[in-house]
Design an enzyme around this catalytic site. Structure first.
Site, PDB file in Angstrom:
ATOM      1  N   HIS A 182      -1.791  -5.636   1.729  1.00  0.00           N
ATOM      2  CA  HIS A 182      -3.114  -6.274   1.327  1.00  0.00           C
ATOM      3  C   HIS A 182      -2.544  -7.964   0.857  1.00  0.00           C
ATOM      4  O   HIS A 182      -1.865  -7.677   0.158  1.00  0.00           O
ATOM      5  CB  HIS A 182      -3.869  -5.557   0.287  1.00  0.00           C
ATOM      6  CG  HIS A 182      -4.900  -6.530  -0.406  1.00  0.00           C
ATOM      7  ND1 HIS A 182      -6.184  -6.709   0.421  1.00  0.00           N
ATOM      8  CD2 HIS A 182      -4.953  -7.324  -1.111  1.00  0.00           C
ATOM      9  CE1 HIS A 182      -6.810  -7.648  -0.326  1.00  0.00           C
ATOM     10  NE2 HIS A 182      -6.043  -8.101  -1.093  1.00  0.00           N
TER      11      HIS A 182
ATOM     12  N   ASN B 166      -1.754   0.052   6.901  1.00  0.00           N
ATOM     13  CA  ASN B 166      -1.401  -1.223   7.292  1.00  0.00           C
ATOM     14  C   ASN B 166      -0.375  -1.877   6.516  1.00  0.00           C
ATOM     15  O   ASN B 166      -0.188  -2.864   6.505  1.00  0.00           O
ATOM     16  CB  ASN B 166      -2.366  -1.914   8.018  1.00  0.00           C
ATOM     17  CG  ASN B 166      -3.312  -2.381   7.339  1.00  0.00           C
ATOM     18  OD1 ASN B 166      -3.029  -1.988   6.061  1.00  0.00           O
ATOM     19  ND2 ASN B 166      -4.388  -3.201   7.513  1.00  0.00           N
TER      20      ASN B 166
ATOM     21  N   LYS C 195       0.981  -1.299   0.180  1.00  0.00           N
ATOM     22  CA  LYS C 195       0.001  -0.011  -0.078  1.00  0.00           C
ATOM     23  C   LYS C 195       0.909   1.179   0.016  1.00  0.00           C
ATOM     24  O   LYS C 195       2.148   1.237   0.239  1.00  0.00           O
ATOM     25  CB  LYS C 195      -0.967   0.098   1.244  1.00  0.00           C
ATOM     26  CG  LYS C 195      -2.079  -1.150   1.273  1.00  0.00           C
ATOM     27  CD  LYS C 195      -2.946  -1.247   2.504  1.00  0.00           C
ATOM     28  CE  LYS C 195      -3.903  -2.447   2.458  1.00  0.00           C
ATOM     29  NZ  LYS C 195      -4.696  -2.319   3.468  1.00  0.00           N
TER      30      LYS C 195
ATOM     31  N   GLU D 120      -8.986 -11.035  -7.503  1.00  0.00           N
ATOM     32  CA  GLU D 120      -8.320 -10.006  -7.258  1.00  0.00           C
ATOM     33  C   GLU D 120      -7.178  -9.967  -8.392  1.00  0.00           C
ATOM     34  O   GLU D 120      -6.797  -8.839  -8.848  1.00  0.00           O
ATOM     35  CB  GLU D 120      -7.612  -9.891  -5.833  1.00  0.00           C
ATOM     36  CG  GLU D 120      -8.756  -9.471  -4.998  1.00  0.00           C
ATOM     37  CD  GLU D 120      -8.379  -9.633  -3.393  1.00  0.00           C
ATOM     38  OE1 GLU D 120      -7.215  -9.954  -3.229  1.00  0.00           O
ATOM     39  OE2 GLU D 120      -9.213  -9.311  -2.639  1.00  0.00           O
TER      40      GLU D 120
ATOM     41  N   TYR E  74     -12.884  -3.164  -2.340  1.00  0.00           N
ATOM     42  CA  TYR E  74     -13.234  -2.885  -0.822  1.00  0.00           C
ATOM     43  C   TYR E  74     -14.720  -2.904  -0.709  1.00  0.00           C
ATOM     44  O   TYR E  74     -15.224  -2.448   0.335  1.00  0.00           O
ATOM     45  CB  TYR E  74     -12.727  -1.756  -0.095  1.00  0.00           C
ATOM     46  CG  TYR E  74     -10.975  -1.916  -0.051  1.00  0.00           C
ATOM     47  CD1 TYR E  74     -10.550  -2.916   0.722  1.00  0.00           C
ATOM     48  CD2 TYR E  74     -10.119  -1.121  -0.516  1.00  0.00           C
ATOM     49  CE1 TYR E  74      -9.357  -3.299   0.821  1.00  0.00           C
ATOM     50  CE2 TYR E  74      -8.703  -1.227  -0.083  1.00  0.00           C
ATOM     51  CZ  TYR E  74      -8.283  -2.298   0.845  1.00  0.00           C
ATOM     52  OH  TYR E  74      -7.027  -2.476   1.080  1.00  0.00           O
TER      53      TYR E  74
HETATM   54  P1  IDP Z   1      -7.332  -7.090   5.511  1.00  0.00           P
HETATM   55  O1  IDP Z   1      -6.622  -5.905   4.824  1.00  0.00           O
HETATM   56  O2  IDP Z   1      -6.436  -7.525   6.666  1.00  0.00           O
HETATM   57  O3  IDP Z   1      -8.036  -7.992   4.730  1.00  0.00           O
HETATM   58  P2  IDP Z   1     -10.044  -5.947   5.406  1.00  0.00           P
HETATM   59  O4  IDP Z   1     -11.088  -6.148   6.892  1.00  0.00           O
HETATM   60  O5  IDP Z   1     -10.361  -6.776   4.162  1.00  0.00           O
HETATM   61  O6  IDP Z   1      -8.503  -6.428   6.091  1.00  0.00           O
HETATM   62  O7  IDP Z   1     -10.072  -4.346   5.292  1.00  0.00           O
HETATM   63  C1  IDP Z   1      -9.385  -4.032   4.450  1.00  0.00           C
HETATM   64  C2  IDP Z   1      -8.392  -2.757   4.809  1.00  0.00           C
HETATM   65  O8  IDP Z   1      -9.401  -1.707   5.372  1.00  0.00           O
HETATM   66  C3  IDP Z   1      -7.569  -2.942   5.873  1.00  0.00           C
HETATM   67  O9  IDP Z   1      -6.225  -3.659   5.625  1.00  0.00           O
HETATM   68  C4  IDP Z   1      -7.266  -1.368   6.498  1.00  0.00           C
HETATM   69  O10 IDP Z   1      -6.476  -0.917   5.567  1.00  0.00           O
HETATM   70  C5  IDP Z   1      -8.761  -0.941   6.360  1.00  0.00           C
HETATM   71  N1  IDP Z   1      -9.540  -1.406   7.903  1.00  0.00           N
HETATM   72  C6  IDP Z   1     -10.067  -2.436   7.909  1.00  0.00           C
HETATM   73  N2  IDP Z   1     -10.633  -2.335   9.173  1.00  0.00           N
HETATM   74  C7  IDP Z   1     -10.334  -1.181   9.668  1.00  0.00           C
HETATM   75  C8  IDP Z   1     -10.537  -0.395  10.848  1.00  0.00           C
HETATM   76  O11 IDP Z   1     -11.538  -0.917  11.800  1.00  0.00           O
HETATM   77  N3  IDP Z   1     -10.337   0.759  10.817  1.00  0.00           N
HETATM   78  C9  IDP Z   1      -9.278   1.611   9.951  1.00  0.00           C
HETATM   79  N4  IDP Z   1      -9.296   0.937   9.069  1.00  0.00           N
HETATM   80  C10 IDP Z   1      -9.707  -0.378   8.771  1.00  0.00           C
HETATM   81 MG    MG Z   2      -9.351  -8.219   3.338  1.00  0.00          MG
END
Ligand code: IDP
Ligand code: MG
Length: 138
Positions: free
Chosen positions: A120, A117, A14, A131, A54
């Protein structure tokens, strides 16, 4: 006898990974684990592709800030292959919530925020193929 299956997964570094100069470190971890990077490219994402990618979290309150972050600079898109690569890469990445990501994982060692974070990774072999098609057109 081995039971693991060779899988492909979609991995995306990212914008914060590029801004912080961490792509070399993250790619090194993927390679040291033994996974093969089959394809790699940089690209800039627009809102349309992000709303598709997303869709499962589009209604969450943090979605606008996620869109802003994911369009703030280029990303590195990869097809990563190896034994049980989908689950294996999720373990290497660490938990979504930065405070739950264990030390030794990419997010555990480098992320200090849940939105930004770093990485992905597909969450199932089915989504990996969707994807890969979305970002590599295959
Ligand atoms: P993942 O990336 O671990 O699969 P997902 O639930 O698919 O997690 O969420 C996609 C992205 O959305 C996360 O990687 C993060 O960047 C963001 N995200 C997910 N949950 C939260 C949250 O509770 N607060 C802020 N950002 C979030
Ligand atoms: Mg995810």
């Amino acid at each position: 006898m081995t039971t693991e299956k060779t899988e492909r997964t979609y991995i995306m570094l990212k914008p914060d990974a590029l801004k912080r100069g961490l792509i070399g470190e993250i790619i090194a971890r993927i390679e040291k684990k033994g996974y093969k990077i089959k394809k790699i490219k940089t690209l800039e994402l627009d809102e349309a592709i992000l709303k598709e990618h997303y869709a499962h979290i589009a209604a969450r309150p943090f979605f606008p800030s996620l869109l802003q972050y994911m369009t703030s600079g280029p990303v590195v898109a990869m097809i990563v292959e190896g034994p049980d690569a989908v689950l294996g890469m999720r373990i290497l990445m660490g938990a979504t919530k930065f405070e739950e990501a264990l030390p030794g994982t990419i997010r555990g060692d480098y992320a200090f925020c849940t939105t930004e974070n770093l990485i992905h990774g597909s969450d199932s072999p089915e989504n990996a193929e969707i994807e890969i098609a979305r970002f590599f057109g295959e």
